[in-house]
Design a protein around this motif. Structure first.
Motif, PDB file in Angstrom:
ATOM      1  N   SER A 193      83.666  46.493 -36.964  1.00  9.91           N
ATOM      2  CA  SER A 193      83.457  47.349 -35.803  1.00  9.91           C
ATOM      3  C   SER A 193      83.037  46.514 -34.605  1.00  9.91           C
ATOM      4  CB  SER A 193      82.394  48.408 -36.102  1.00  9.91           C
ATOM      5  OG  SER A 193      81.121  47.804 -36.245  1.00  9.91           O
ATOM      6  N   SER A 194      83.110  47.110 -33.432  1.00 17.38           N
ATOM      7  CA  SER A 194      82.720  46.403 -32.214  1.00 17.38           C
ATOM      8  C   SER A 194      81.257  45.969 -32.271  1.00 17.38           C
ATOM      9  CB  SER A 194      82.955  47.299 -30.995  1.00 17.38           C
ATOM     10  OG  SER A 194      82.460  46.708 -29.815  1.00 17.38           O
ATOM     11  N   THR A 195      80.401  46.841 -32.761  1.00 15.54           N
ATOM     12  CA  THR A 195      78.975  46.516 -32.864  1.00 15.54           C
ATOM     13  C   THR A 195      78.737  45.377 -33.844  1.00 15.54           C
ATOM     14  OG1 THR A 195      78.399  48.817 -32.357  1.00 15.54           O
ATOM     15  CG2 THR A 195      76.693  47.451 -33.360  1.00 15.54           C
ATOM     16  N   GLU A 196      79.412  45.414 -34.996  1.00 13.81           N
ATOM     17  CA  GLU A 196      79.259  44.356 -35.994  1.00 13.81           C
ATOM     18  C   GLU A 196      79.762  43.015 -35.460  1.00 13.81           C
ATOM     19  OE1 GLU A 196      79.787  47.047 -40.071  1.00 13.81           O
ATOM     20  OE2 GLU A 196      81.525  46.099 -39.121  1.00 13.81           O
ATOM     21  N   LEU A 197      80.872  43.046 -34.727  1.00 16.86           N
ATOM     22  CA  LEU A 197      81.415  41.807 -34.174  1.00 16.86           C
ATOM     23  C   LEU A 197      80.465  41.208 -33.145  1.00 16.86           C
ATOM     24  CD1 LEU A 197      83.758  39.799 -33.920  1.00 16.86           C
ATOM     25  CD2 LEU A 197      84.720  41.281 -32.152  1.00 16.86           C
ATOM     26  N   GLN A 198      79.921  42.031 -32.280  1.00 20.32           N
ATOM     27  CA  GLN A 198      78.982  41.535 -31.280  1.00 20.32           C
ATOM     28  C   GLN A 198      77.763  40.898 -31.939  1.00 20.32           C
ATOM     29  OE1 GLN A 198      78.091  44.290 -28.025  1.00 20.32           O
ATOM     30  NE2 GLN A 198      79.994  45.367 -28.416  1.00 20.32           N
ATOM     31  N   ARG A 199      77.250  41.549 -32.976  1.00 17.61           N
ATOM     32  CA  ARG A 199      76.073  41.014 -33.669  1.00 17.61           C
ATOM     33  C   ARG A 199      76.404  39.694 -34.363  1.00 17.61           C
ATOM     34  NH1 ARG A 199      75.406  44.868 -37.011  1.00 17.61           N
ATOM     35  NH2 ARG A 199      74.227  46.170 -35.577  1.00 17.61           N
ATOM     36  N   ALA A 200      77.575  39.626 -35.003  1.00 14.93           N
ATOM     37  CA  ALA A 200      77.967  38.400 -35.708  1.00 14.93           C
ATOM     38  C   ALA A 200      78.156  37.241 -34.733  1.00 14.93           C
ATOM     39  CB  ALA A 200      79.253  38.648 -36.493  1.00 14.93           C
ATOM     40  N   MET A 201      78.752  37.504 -33.583  1.00 16.09           N
ATOM     41  CA  MET A 201      78.964  36.449 -32.596  1.00 16.09           C
ATOM     42  C   MET A 201      77.647  35.966 -32.013  1.00 16.09           C
ATOM     43  SD  MET A 201      82.386  37.883 -30.653  1.00 16.09           S
ATOM     44  CE  MET A 201      82.362  36.553 -29.448  1.00 16.09           C
ATOM     45  N   GLN A 202      76.750  36.883 -31.722  1.00 17.62           N
ATOM     46  CA  GLN A 202      75.455  36.496 -31.167  1.00 17.62           C
ATOM     47  C   GLN A 202      74.622  35.723 -32.181  1.00 17.62           C
ATOM     48  OE1 GLN A 202      74.205  40.426 -29.935  1.00 17.62           O
ATOM     49  NE2 GLN A 202      74.679  40.016 -27.795  1.00 17.62           N
ATOM     50  N   ASP A 203      74.690  36.122 -33.459  1.00 13.07           N
ATOM     51  CA  ASP A 203      73.945  35.406 -34.497  1.00 13.07           C
ATOM     52  C   ASP A 203      74.462  33.987 -34.674  1.00 13.07           C
ATOM     53  OD1 ASP A 203      72.420  37.640 -34.906  1.00 13.07           O
ATOM     54  OD2 ASP A 203      73.477  38.302 -36.705  1.00 13.07           O
ATOM     55  N   THR A 204      75.751  33.774 -34.371  1.00 12.65           N
ATOM     56  CA  THR A 204      76.349  32.446 -34.508  1.00 12.65           C
ATOM     57  C   THR A 204      76.166  31.611 -33.252  1.00 12.65           C
ATOM     58  OG1 THR A 204      78.014  33.526 -35.891  1.00 12.65           O
ATOM     59  CG2 THR A 204      78.451  31.265 -35.292  1.00 12.65           C
ATOM     60  N   GLY A 205      75.713  32.225 -32.170  1.00 16.03           N
ATOM     61  CA  GLY A 205      75.483  31.488 -30.932  1.00 16.03           C
ATOM     62  C   GLY A 205      76.579  31.625 -29.907  1.00 16.03           C
ATOM     63  N   ILE A 206      77.558  32.514 -30.140  1.00 20.18           N
ATOM     64  CA  ILE A 206      78.626  32.750 -29.170  1.00 20.18           C
ATOM     65  C   ILE A 206      78.216  33.931 -28.312  1.00 20.18           C
ATOM     66  CG2 ILE A 206      81.084  33.175 -28.836  1.00 20.18           C
ATOM     67  CD1 ILE A 206      80.390  30.530 -30.186  1.00 20.18           C
ATOM     68  N   ASN A 207      77.679  33.657 -27.145  1.00 21.51           N
ATOM     69  CA  ASN A 207      77.137  34.708 -26.292  1.00 21.51           C
ATOM     70  C   ASN A 207      78.061  34.968 -25.105  1.00 21.51           C
ATOM     71  OD1 ASN A 207      74.541  35.197 -27.645  1.00 21.51           O
ATOM     72  ND2 ASN A 207      74.102  33.088 -27.064  1.00 21.51           N
ATOM     73  N   ILE A 208      78.825  36.038 -25.196  1.00 17.70           N
ATOM     74  CA  ILE A 208      79.649  36.478 -24.068  1.00 17.70           C
ATOM     75  C   ILE A 208      79.263  37.895 -23.660  1.00 17.70           C
ATOM     76  CG2 ILE A 208      81.604  35.021 -24.720  1.00 17.70           C
ATOM     77  CD1 ILE A 208      82.936  37.611 -25.812  1.00 17.70           C
ATOM     78  N   PHE A 209      78.197  38.409 -24.259  1.00 17.12           N
ATOM     79  CA  PHE A 209      77.787  39.784 -24.008  1.00 17.12           C
ATOM     80  C   PHE A 209      76.551  39.805 -23.113  1.00 17.12           C
ATOM     81  CE2 PHE A 209      79.713  39.544 -28.257  1.00 17.12           C
ATOM     82  CZ  PHE A 209      80.841  40.317 -28.027  1.00 17.12           C
ATOM     83  N   VAL A 210      76.540  40.743 -22.198  1.00 10.83           N
ATOM     84  CA  VAL A 210      75.467  40.809 -21.210  1.00 10.83           C
ATOM     85  C   VAL A 210      74.313  41.652 -21.743  1.00 10.83           C
ATOM     86  CG1 VAL A 210      77.131  40.575 -19.345  1.00 10.83           C
ATOM     87  CG2 VAL A 210      76.435  42.850 -20.070  1.00 10.83           C
TER      88      VAL A 210
END
Length: 277
Positions: free
Chosen positions: A118-135
């Protein structure tokens, strides 16, 4: 100050098979380091292991501002959202209500790249890995924006999501020069899965009161708000787009599933490309 653990000699005497291999290796490493660097102030005879905390510092806004972005349809209820950040380029495939990350050369993302979530799961996974493109609520304090009207901006994301099965949207350099009350982006109808031909893009000016197709192109020398000859003004962006779409494109847009629209809109609102690119 880090605390020292107790002596581990008694464990070695009782039998090392009860001690995890990782722990034994850490003890041996600590002993070698102690022998290599004598400490005159340390008169302890017992070997001990010092637990040292590690701290990882991350620049949350390293990928801002974005260099460019594109939202391109790939068929009914399917689209690719691409962001070229300051440090990494990524593509997110949206299919229905699921998302999948695509990127190249990033081994640290292999545990979830190519997996649907899901969109929420993807955002959380990316942020946990250090890929921050979300405001977040603090992003504007660290990154310079164009100061666009937030109501017009979020209205644009809603309308882009509604037409994301049939229309491609992309970054425009004129968005930085059209003033805070307007937004500018490149748009074209795109019903195939291939790349968008450069000569198919058109510029659109969005405002709180009306939207219009612009006469200038992305390669023009100066910005002008003059509307394209033979076109009309519209109160909403989607009505402006419908004037230049085929019957097939309009039919495909009307068949778009609401979960797909909601997922695309959530990604656009989470990244806000119209003010951070």
């Amino acid at each position: 100050m880090a605390k020292r653990s107790g002596s581990y000699k008694k464990y070695l005497e009782d039998g090392t098979e009860r001690i995890p291999k990782r722990t034994r290796n850490r003890w041996k490493l600590a002993k070698r380091r102690k022998e290599a660097v004598p400490n005159e102030e340390n008169n302890e005879d017992d070997d001990s292991l010092q637990n040292v905390p590690w701290v990882f510092i991350q620049n949350t806004y390293a990928n801002f501002p974005f260099q460019s972005w594109e939202l391109k349809p790939q068929g009914q209820d399917t689209a690719v959202f691409t962001i070229n950040g300051a440090c990494i380029n990524i593509s997110i495939i949206v299919q229905g209500h699921k998302c999948m990350l695509q990127t190249q050369g990033e081994k640290c993302l292999s545990h979830f790249v190519g997996k649907w979530m899901s969109s929420t799961e993807l955002q959380r996974a990316m942020q946990d890995t250090g890929i921050n493109i979300f405001v977040n609520e603090f992003t504007e304090n660290y990154i310079t924006t164009y100061g666009k009207d937030p109501l017009s901006e979020h209205s644009a994301y809603e309308q882009m999501a509604l037409f994301s099965s049939t229309c491609a949207f992309s970054w425009s350099r004129w968005n930085a020069q059209c003033g805070p009350e307007h937004l500018v982006m490149q748009v074209c109808e795109h019903l195939s899965s291939g790349p968008v031909p450069k000569d198919h893009w058109c510029l659109y000016l969005l405002g709180a009161q009306r939207s219009q197709k612009l006469r200038i192109s992305e390669s023009s020398e100066t910005f002008s708000s003059d509307h394209y000859p033979g076109t009309e003004f519209h109160s909403t962006f989607i009505h402006m787009l419908q004037d230049h779409m085929s019957a097939e494109g309009i039919t495909q847009t009307r068949a778009t599933h609401y979960l797909f629209v909601d997922t695309v809109q959530s990604l656009l609102c989470a990244t806000r490309p119209l003010i951070y690119a």
